[in-house]
Design a protein around this motif. Structure first.
Motif, PDB file in Angstrom:
ATOM      1  N   TYR A   1       3.832   1.138   8.017  1.00 54.50           N
ATOM      2  CA  TYR A   1       5.190   1.430   7.561  1.00 54.50           C
ATOM      3  C   TYR A   1       5.782   0.258   6.787  1.00 54.50           C
ATOM      4  O   TYR A   1       5.704  -0.897   7.216  1.00 54.50           O
ATOM      5  N   GLY A   2       6.392   0.566   5.629  1.00 56.32           N
ATOM      6  CA  GLY A   2       7.067  -0.426   4.824  1.00 56.32           C
ATOM      7  C   GLY A   2       8.439  -0.759   5.388  1.00 56.32           C
ATOM      8  O   GLY A   2       8.883  -0.195   6.394  1.00 56.32           O
TER       9      GLY A   2
ATOM     10  N   ARG B   1      12.929   9.464 -10.161  1.00 53.28           N
ATOM     11  CA  ARG B   1      11.642   9.005  -9.624  1.00 53.28           C
ATOM     12  C   ARG B   1      10.531   9.232 -10.649  1.00 53.28           C
ATOM     13  O   ARG B   1       9.664   8.378 -10.843  1.00 53.28           O
ATOM     14  N   MET B   2      10.548  10.386 -11.281  1.00 55.42           N
ATOM     15  CA  MET B   2       9.517  10.690 -12.271  1.00 55.42           C
ATOM     16  C   MET B   2       9.637   9.788 -13.491  1.00 55.42           C
ATOM     17  O   MET B   2       8.638   9.305 -14.030  1.00 55.42           O
ATOM     18  N   ILE B   3      10.869   9.560 -13.953  1.00 59.62           N
ATOM     19  CA  ILE B   3      11.081   8.726 -15.131  1.00 59.62           C
ATOM     20  C   ILE B   3      10.588   7.303 -14.864  1.00 59.62           C
ATOM     21  O   ILE B   3       9.892   6.696 -15.693  1.00 59.62           O
ATOM     22  N   CYS B   4      10.942   6.762 -13.702  1.00 54.02           N
ATOM     23  CA  CYS B   4      10.540   5.386 -13.361  1.00 54.02           C
ATOM     24  C   CYS B   4       9.030   5.277 -13.185  1.00 54.02           C
ATOM     25  O   CYS B   4       8.414   4.287 -13.607  1.00 54.02           O
ATOM     26  N   ALA B   5       8.430   6.278 -12.557  1.00 54.86           N
ATOM     27  CA  ALA B   5       6.980   6.247 -12.358  1.00 54.86           C
ATOM     28  C   ALA B   5       6.255   6.343 -13.693  1.00 54.86           C
ATOM     29  O   ALA B   5       5.285   5.618 -13.948  1.00 54.86           O
ATOM     30  N   SER B   6       6.715   7.231 -14.551  1.00 50.07           N
ATOM     31  CA  SER B   6       6.092   7.373 -15.864  1.00 50.07           C
ATOM     32  C   SER B   6       6.209   6.079 -16.665  1.00 50.07           C
ATOM     33  O   SER B   6       5.264   5.668 -17.355  1.00 50.07           O
ATOM     34  N   PHE B   7       7.344   5.418 -16.560  1.00 50.46           N
ATOM     35  CA  PHE B   7       7.532   4.162 -17.293  1.00 50.46           C
ATOM     36  C   PHE B   7       6.509   3.123 -16.857  1.00 50.46           C
ATOM     37  O   PHE B   7       5.924   2.416 -17.693  1.00 50.46           O
ATOM     38  N   LEU B   8       6.247   3.026 -15.564  1.00 45.18           N
ATOM     39  CA  LEU B   8       5.291   2.034 -15.078  1.00 45.18           C
ATOM     40  C   LEU B   8       3.891   2.310 -15.609  1.00 45.18           C
ATOM     41  O   LEU B   8       3.217   1.403 -16.122  1.00 45.18           O
TER      42      LEU B   8
ATOM     43  N   GLN C   1       2.490   1.711  -3.951  1.00 44.62           N
ATOM     44  CA  GLN C   1       2.743   0.740  -2.886  1.00 44.62           C
ATOM     45  C   GLN C   1       4.202   0.283  -2.883  1.00 44.62           C
ATOM     46  O   GLN C   1       4.782   0.068  -1.814  1.00 44.62           O
ATOM     47  N   TRP C   2       4.810   0.149  -4.059  1.00 44.19           N
ATOM     48  CA  TRP C   2       6.216  -0.267  -4.104  1.00 44.19           C
ATOM     49  C   TRP C   2       7.115   0.835  -3.537  1.00 44.19           C
ATOM     50  O   TRP C   2       8.008   0.564  -2.734  1.00 44.19           O
TER      51      TRP C   2
ATOM     52  N   ASP D   1      11.808   7.796   2.847  1.00 44.05           N
ATOM     53  CA  ASP D   1      11.044   9.043   3.003  1.00 44.05           C
ATOM     54  C   ASP D   1       9.595   8.874   2.531  1.00 44.05           C
ATOM     55  O   ASP D   1       8.934   9.859   2.196  1.00 44.05           O
ATOM     56  N   ALA D   2       9.095   7.628   2.515  1.00 41.04           N
ATOM     57  CA  ALA D   2       7.736   7.375   2.030  1.00 41.04           C
ATOM     58  C   ALA D   2       6.725   8.167   2.853  1.00 41.04           C
ATOM     59  O   ALA D   2       6.582   7.955   4.052  1.00 41.04           O
ATOM     60  N   ASP D   3       6.029   9.083   2.207  1.00 39.22           N
ATOM     61  CA  ASP D   3       5.104   9.987   2.869  1.00 39.22           C
ATOM     62  C   ASP D   3       3.737   9.844   2.210  1.00 39.22           C
ATOM     63  O   ASP D   3       3.627   9.900   0.977  1.00 39.22           O
ATOM     64  N   TYR D   4       2.698   9.648   2.997  1.00 44.25           N
ATOM     65  CA  TYR D   4       1.363   9.397   2.463  1.00 44.25           C
ATOM     66  C   TYR D   4       0.918  10.519   1.515  1.00 44.25           C
ATOM     67  O   TYR D   4       0.416  10.254   0.424  1.00 44.25           O
ATOM     68  N   GLY D   5       1.103  11.762   1.926  1.00 43.75           N
ATOM     69  CA  GLY D   5       0.701  12.884   1.090  1.00 43.75           C
ATOM     70  C   GLY D   5       1.562  13.023  -0.149  1.00 43.75           C
ATOM     71  O   GLY D   5       1.065  13.041  -1.282  1.00 43.75           O
ATOM     72  N   ASN D   6       2.879  13.118   0.039  1.00 50.56           N
ATOM     73  CA  ASN D   6       3.788  13.300  -1.096  1.00 50.56           C
ATOM     74  C   ASN D   6       3.692  12.152  -2.089  1.00 50.56           C
ATOM     75  O   ASN D   6       3.659  12.355  -3.306  1.00 50.56           O
ATOM     76  N   ASN D   7       3.684  10.922  -1.582  1.00 51.46           N
ATOM     77  CA  ASN D   7       3.684   9.759  -2.462  1.00 51.46           C
ATOM     78  C   ASN D   7       2.415   9.730  -3.314  1.00 51.46           C
ATOM     79  O   ASN D   7       2.473   9.541  -4.536  1.00 51.46           O
TER      80      ASN D   7
END
Length: 463
Positions: A46-47, A345-352, A365-366, A373-379
Motif C-alpha cells: 500500500y502506498g 486522469r486520462m489526460i495526465c496519463a497520456s501526457f506522461l 507506480q505514482w 482508490d489505487a486498485d491493482y486491477g483498475n490501475n
C-alpha cells in the motif's frame, strides 16, 4: 457454543453485504482479524494515500463492531502464518474470507488453506464484485479479453445476487486473541503530515459510503455528460469506498437499478469496467507490471533511470509543473486530495507516456502511491489502455491534445482551483496562457506538435 469463526478482513471493511462476516455469524462466535502484510505485495504494498485511508477505515469499522460488542484483532506479519496461529490458539472451526484476485492474495489463500490442515477449513466467499470474476465467459467457456463483449455478457447476467443485511447479532468468543493497536501500524504520515488535503476532502468508512451513495442517487442522472467536466465534478467519488469494500457494487446496483437515465446506464458500465479489470488480472496476474503487447521498449520509452534530464521530466509531471495547466491541475489535485477527476486522469496519463515518452509503469507506480482508490486491477488496466500496450487498449497513435481537451471540457474553474497562480486569467487564456501572462508558472516542457511527432516516430521504431 460452537467453535469460533475467524473472518479474515482485507478490502471488505463493512458490515452490510459482507458475505464472509454474514456466513461466520450464522455459525458461531466471530473473530474479525485484519493482518497488515506489507511484504507480500512487493512493489504494490500500500502506498502513502492508501495507508492513510486504511487507518481511518479500520478505525471506523472498529467503532461499528464495538457498538455490537465485538472488535477487530489487528496483527502484522505474514498473513497465512498469523491467521493459522490464531486459528490454532482459538480452536477455530473455520476462517471465512471474501475472495481477492491480486496475485499475492490468491497465493496467500492457497498457503493458508495448506497451513490450516484438517482441524480448520478456509471458506472463501464472493462479495466484492457484481459477478464473481471468472464466471462471465464466452460461449466456449473461455474468459473474455476485450471489454465490450465482456460487458454485454455481464449485463445479460444481471441482476446480481441480493445484498445481505448486516448480521443481526455478533456473538463474541469466550476470550479474545491479543491485538496490536491501530497506531502500531504507522499508517498515518507524521513528519511531515501531508494529509491535510485528504482530511478536508474525504469522509471515510461505511457510514460515509452510504451517505455518498444517497447523495449520488440525486446526481447520477447528469453523469453521462457531466463526468467529463472537471470544473463541475459530476462524479460519484465512490471509488475509494468501493475499493476498500466499505460498500459493495451489489448494494450500489440495487439502490440505483430502478432509475431511468443515461447517467445511470453510463455509471453502471463503469462499475462493470471494475469487474472487467479483475477479469484481466485473473488471466494475466502481472498485468500491472508487464506490458501485454510486444514492442521494443528501448526505442519507445525514455527511461528515467538512464539520465537526470529524463528524471527531471518525470519529477515535473509528478509535481504538476509541466506548463500545461490542465495536466498540472490534475497532478496537484492528486497530491492534495489522493484523487483525480476521471477525465483528467486520462489526460495526465497520456501526457506522461506520449508527450514525455516515459514508460507507463512509472505513472502506474505514482498513481499507486498517491491515489486513495489505487486498485491493482483498475490501475494496471487503465494505464495499459492509455499507453496502447494492453490486451484491450487505445491505439498509441491516438494522442490526446491537453490544450484542446481543457477547452473542450471547460476546465477553467478546475485550473483556477488547483493552479492558483493562473487564477486571474480569463476563460480564454487560462487553458494555454501566453508567455507574458505566465508569471512564475513554467513554460511548456515540450510543444504539443513536437511531442506528437516525436511519439509517432518512436512508435514506428518500436513496433
Amino acid at each position: 457454543m460452537s467453535s469460533p469463526q475467524i473472518v479474515w478482513l482485507r478490502r471488505d471493511l463493512r458490515l452490510v453485504d459482507q458475505p464472509a462476516l454474514h456466513a461466520a455469524a450464522e455459525i458461531g462466535p466471530v473473530i474479525p482479524v485484519y493482518v497488515l502484510d506489507d511484504d507480500r505485495a512487493g512493489d504494490h504494498a500500500y502506498g502513502g494515500a492508501s495507508r492513510w485511508w486504511l487507518h481511518h477505515s479500520l478505525e471506523s469499522l472498529g467503532k461499528s463492531l464495538g457498538s455490537r460488542r465485538s472488535r477487530i484483532v489487528l496483527r502484522q506479519g505474514d498473513a497465512p502464518q498469523v491467521l493459522a496461529a490464531i486459528a490454532d490458539e482459538m480452536g477455530a472451526g473455520a476462517i471465512h474470507a471474501n475472495r481477492h484476485y491480486e496475485p499475492w492474495w490468491k497465493e496467500a489463500e492457497d498457503e493458508l488453506a495448506d497451513a490450516l490442515g484438517d482441524q480448520c477449513e478456509l471458506v472463501l466467499h464472493d462479495g466484492n464484485y457484481l459477478m464473481p470474476p471468472g464466471s462471465v465467459t464466452t460461449g466456449s467457456g473461455d474468459p473474455y479479453k476485450i471489454y465490450s463483449p465482456f460487458a454485454r455478457s455481464l449485463l445479460e447476467c444481471l441482476p446480481p445476487r441480493d445484498a445481505l443485511d448486516a448480521p443481526a447479532t455478533l456473538h463474541s468468543p469466550e476470550s479474545w486473541p491479543e491485538s496490536d493497536d491501530l497506531d502500531d501500524f504507522d499508517l498515518l504520515p507524521t513528519e511531515p503530515d501531508w494529509a491535510g488535503g485528504l482530511r478536508d476532502f474525504w469522509e471515510v468508512g461505511e457510514d460515509a459510503a452510504h451517505a455518498r451513495l444517497e447523495w449520488w442517487v440525486d446526481e447520477v442522472a447528469d453523469y453521462d455528460e457531466g463526468r467529463n467536466l472537471p470544473s463541475q465534478d459530476i462524479t460519484s467519488r465512490l471509488s475509494p469506498h468501493l475499493h476498500w469494500g466499505e460498500i459493495s457494487p451489489v448494494q450500489i446496483y440495487h439502490r440505483l437499478k430502478d432509475l431511468r437515465s443515461d447517467g445511470w446506464q453510463t455509471f453502471l458500465k463503469e462499475i462493470v469496467w471494475r469487474d472487467y479489470a479483475q477479469n484481466v488480472i485473473c488471466q494475466f496476474p502481472d498485468y500491472a507490471r508487464e506490458s501485454y503487447r510486444e514492442y521494443d521498449e528501448r526505442k519507445l520509452w525514455r527511461n528515467p533511470d538512464s539520465g537526470h534530464l529524463i528524471r527531471e521530466d518525470l519529477a515535473c509531471w509528478q509535481k504538476g509543473m509541466t506548463g500545461y495547466p490542465i495536466v498540472d491541475a490534475g497532478m496537484r489535485q492528486l497530491w492534495q486530495t489522493g484523487w483525480m477527476h476521471n477525465r483528467v486522469r486520462m489526460i495526465c496519463a497520456s501526457f506522461l507516456v506520449k508527450h514525455l515518452l516515459i514508460d507507463w509503469r512509472y505513472g502506474e507506480q505514482w498513481y499507486w502511491d498517491c491515489l486513495v482508490d489505487a486498485d491493482y486491477g483498475n490501475n494496471g488496466v487503465n494505464w495499459q489502455w492509455i499507453s496502447g500496450t494492453g490486451v484491450d487498449s487505445n491505439m498509441f497513435v491516438r494522442i490526446m491534445a491537453p490544450l484542446t481537451q481543457s477547452e473542450k471540457f471547460d476546465a477553467a474553474g478546475y485550473i483556477r482551483e488547483y493552479v492558483p497562480e493562473l487564477a486571474e486569467l480569463g476563460d480564454q487564456e487560462i487553458h494555454d496562457p501566453p508567455d507574458e501572462e505566465r508569471g512564475d508558472y513554467p513554460a511548456k516542457m515540450i510543444g504539443h506538435k513536437e511531442a506528437r511527432e516525436r511519439a509517432l516516430e518512436a512508435h514506428r521504431a518500436a513496433k
